[in-house]
Motif scaffolding. Structure first.
Motif, short mmCIF file in Angstrom:
data_model
loop_
_atom_site.label_atom_id
_atom_site.label_comp_id
_atom_site.label_asym_id
_atom_site.label_seq_id
_atom_site.Cartn_x
_atom_site.Cartn_y
_atom_site.Cartn_z
N ALA A 18 0.93 -1.24 -0.05
CA ALA A 18 0.03 -0.04 -0.07
C ALA A 18 0.76 1.03 0.06
CB ALA A 18 -0.87 -0.01 1.06
N LYS A 19 0.50 2.21 -0.78
CA LYS A 19 1.41 3.39 -0.60
C LYS A 19 0.89 4.48 0.43
CE LYS A 19 3.34 6.82 -2.73
NZ LYS A 19 5.03 7.08 -2.85
N LYS A 20 1.83 4.82 1.20
CA LYS A 20 1.81 5.78 2.14
C LYS A 20 1.49 7.09 1.80
CE LYS A 20 4.33 7.15 6.39
NZ LYS A 20 5.45 7.11 7.16
N TRP A 21 0.36 7.82 2.39
CA TRP A 21 0.17 9.11 2.32
C TRP A 21 1.26 9.89 3.38
CZ3 TRP A 21 -4.97 12.37 2.23
CH2 TRP A 21 -4.85 13.66 1.89
N HIS A 22 2.27 10.45 2.88
CA HIS A 22 3.18 10.92 4.09
C HIS A 22 2.55 12.29 4.75
CE1 HIS A 22 6.88 12.34 5.86
NE2 HIS A 22 7.29 11.05 5.78
N GLU A 23 2.79 12.39 5.90
CA GLU A 23 2.47 13.57 6.82
C GLU A 23 2.93 14.73 6.22
OE1 GLU A 23 1.10 15.94 9.97
OE2 GLU A 23 0.68 13.88 9.65
N ASN A 24 4.14 14.76 5.48
CA ASN A 24 4.47 16.08 4.97
C ASN A 24 3.97 16.41 3.55
OD1 ASN A 24 6.24 16.31 7.28
ND2 ASN A 24 7.64 15.34 6.45
N GLU A 25 3.24 15.55 3.01
CA GLU A 25 2.75 15.74 1.62
C GLU A 25 1.08 16.43 1.72
OE1 GLU A 25 3.98 15.68 -1.22
OE2 GLU A 25 5.99 14.79 -0.52
N PRO A 26 0.96 17.76 1.29
CA PRO A 26 -0.39 18.15 1.33
C PRO A 26 -1.25 17.60 0.42
CG PRO A 26 1.33 19.65 0.19
CD PRO A 26 2.10 18.54 0.44
N ASP A 55 7.82 10.64 -3.15
CA ASP A 55 8.95 9.77 -2.58
C ASP A 55 8.49 8.95 -1.28
OD1 ASP A 55 10.61 10.47 -4.42
OD2 ASP A 55 11.51 12.45 -3.33
N ALA A 56 6.98 9.06 -0.87
CA ALA A 56 6.65 8.24 0.21
C ALA A 56 6.79 6.93 0.06
CB ALA A 56 5.30 8.57 0.58
N PRO A 57 6.78 5.93 1.03
CA PRO A 57 7.23 4.64 0.90
C PRO A 57 5.84 3.71 0.49
CG PRO A 57 7.39 4.98 3.19
CD PRO A 57 7.41 6.44 2.45
N VAL A 58 6.05 2.55 0.31
CA VAL A 58 4.85 1.38 0.18
C VAL A 58 5.53 0.50 1.04
CG1 VAL A 58 4.33 2.10 -2.30
CG2 VAL A 58 5.86 0.03 -1.74
N TYR A 59 4.31 -0.10 1.82
CA TYR A 59 4.62 -0.93 2.72
C TYR A 59 3.86 -2.15 2.56
CZ TYR A 59 0.44 1.53 4.55
OH TYR A 59 -0.79 1.80 4.61
N TRP A 60 4.20 -3.44 3.25
CA TRP A 60 3.49 -4.77 3.00
C TRP A 60 2.31 -4.61 3.55
CZ3 TRP A 60 5.73 -7.06 -0.80
CH2 TRP A 60 7.05 -7.07 -1.03
N TYR A 61 1.13 -5.06 2.83
CA TYR A 61 -0.18 -5.02 3.29
C TYR A 61 -1.12 -6.20 3.22
CZ TYR A 61 -4.63 -2.32 3.78
OH TYR A 61 -5.96 -1.89 4.38
N SER A 62 -1.15 -6.88 4.15
CA SER A 62 -1.83 -8.25 4.36
C SER A 62 -3.40 -8.25 4.27
CB SER A 62 -1.41 -9.06 5.57
OG SER A 62 -0.01 -9.66 5.60
#
Length: 344
Positions: A67-75, A85-92
């Protein structure tokens, strides 16, 4: 004048006869993601409508394992995994979403869907235990494993944690489990990097093929990607590599999804490539078609129909196998729908 008219009428009738004999394909989509990188979907009603409109009888259906993260610093929320440039993370939970969507369907509709488990971290040696739990939680539903993300362009660069490899210990345990439950494995493993003009990462695929002969591997778009093509255009080493692998490993199958259409199956003028036609005829049961759509289905039918010029260059029996039947034959013996397609 009479002779001219006769010739004209004859030509018209011949043209009509040729048109009448044009092939009308039915498809199995061997590579479809029900959700996108934000775990969102157009939904089952829209997917079913797109399948009916596109002549698609069956689909492999899976989630997206990250899943793509919506980073705190991105409006502004990004629209795609590469949007910032926000990361993606494993999403079961992606598998839970797929299972819930299938539960909405009546039994006749459900037979058209062949769900694959994808929501696990391929670097974690607990992955096989997680898959086993999911098989127990939803008995009789899952018919394959994947798409497993290993080498995957910018997804790899953005994924939190270690870079997955197709030949690591965690996935070896998954491949053993796949053989135990007769489940095919859809594996994304890029054949090379953006800058190396050689099959740099081939060993990572070839080692599992050699060490797990009882596991059926579907190589997602034969290790290609749009990002590789942006940097290198056509990979000239791809065809001889795929030829050798198919000859050496009877447990390998090739997913001809969208990045394979051009510049491999069709040339710049949209004409079928004779060498790829010959390769498919050499191994007529070892190729499947996929759309690789992610959660949105407006272009599903058009994406599958785009393969028709290549299919038309094949023998009719081979073309129908590639378009529809080969995928069904790859499924577990109890999960190939009601057509009675047997594994070859």
């Amino acid at each position: 004048m009479l002779i001219v008219r006769f010739c004209f009428i004859t030509c018209c009738l011949f043209g009509l006869a040729c048109t009448a004999q044009a092939r009308d394909y039915r498809y199995s989509d061997a590579h479809l993601h029900y959700v996108d990188f934000f775990q969102e979907s157009d939904g089952m009603p829209k997917l079913l409508a797109a399948m009916d409109a596109g002549g698609i009888d069956h689909v492999m259906i899976s989630g997206i394992p990250v899943a793509k993260k919506w980073h705190e610093n991105e409006p502004k929320r990004p629209r795609y995994y590469a949007g910032d440039d926000a990361p993606v993370y494993w999403y079961s939970a992606t598998d839970v979403l797929v299972a819930a969507a299938l539960e909405e369907l009546d039994p006749a509709q459900r037979k058209r869907f062949h769900p694959f488990l994808s929501g696990f971290n391929p670097n974690d040696k607990n992955a096989d235990a997680h898959i086993r739990r999911m098989l127990e939680l939803h008995p009789g539903i899952w018919q394959g494993i994947g798409e497993i993300f290993t080498r995957h362009d910018d997804v790899t660069a953005l994924t939190e944690g270690d870079t997955p490899r197709a030949n690591n210990e965690a996935l070896a345990r998954v491949y053993h489990l796949a053989a135990e439950f007769d489940l095919p494995v859809l594996l994304h493993s890029n054949i090379t990097s953006k800058r190396e003009r050689n099959p740099l990462y081939l060993q990572e695929l070839e080692e599992p093929l050699r060490n797990h002969p009882h596991t059926r591997f579907i190589w997602a778009h034969a290790g290609t990607s749009m990002e590789l093509h942006r940097h290198q255009e056509k990979l000239e080493f791809l065809l001889p590599t795929v030829k050798r692998l198919l000859d050496d490993y009877p447990n390998l199958y090739i997913d001809l999804s969208w990045t394979m259409l051009e510049p491999y199956l069709l040339d710049g003028d949209g004409k079928p490539d004779a060498q790829w036609v010959a390769l498919v005829e050499r191994h007529p049961t070892r190729f499947v078609l996929g759309s690789d759509v992610v959660g949105h289905f407006d272009n599903l039918g058009a994406g599958m129909a785009a393969f028709a010029p290549f299919l038309d260059a094949l023998k009719e029996k081979t073309a129908r196998r590639v378009a529809r039947d080969n995928f069904l034959a790859l499924l577990p013996r109890t999960g190939a729908g009601d057509e009675g397609v047997s594994r070859r």
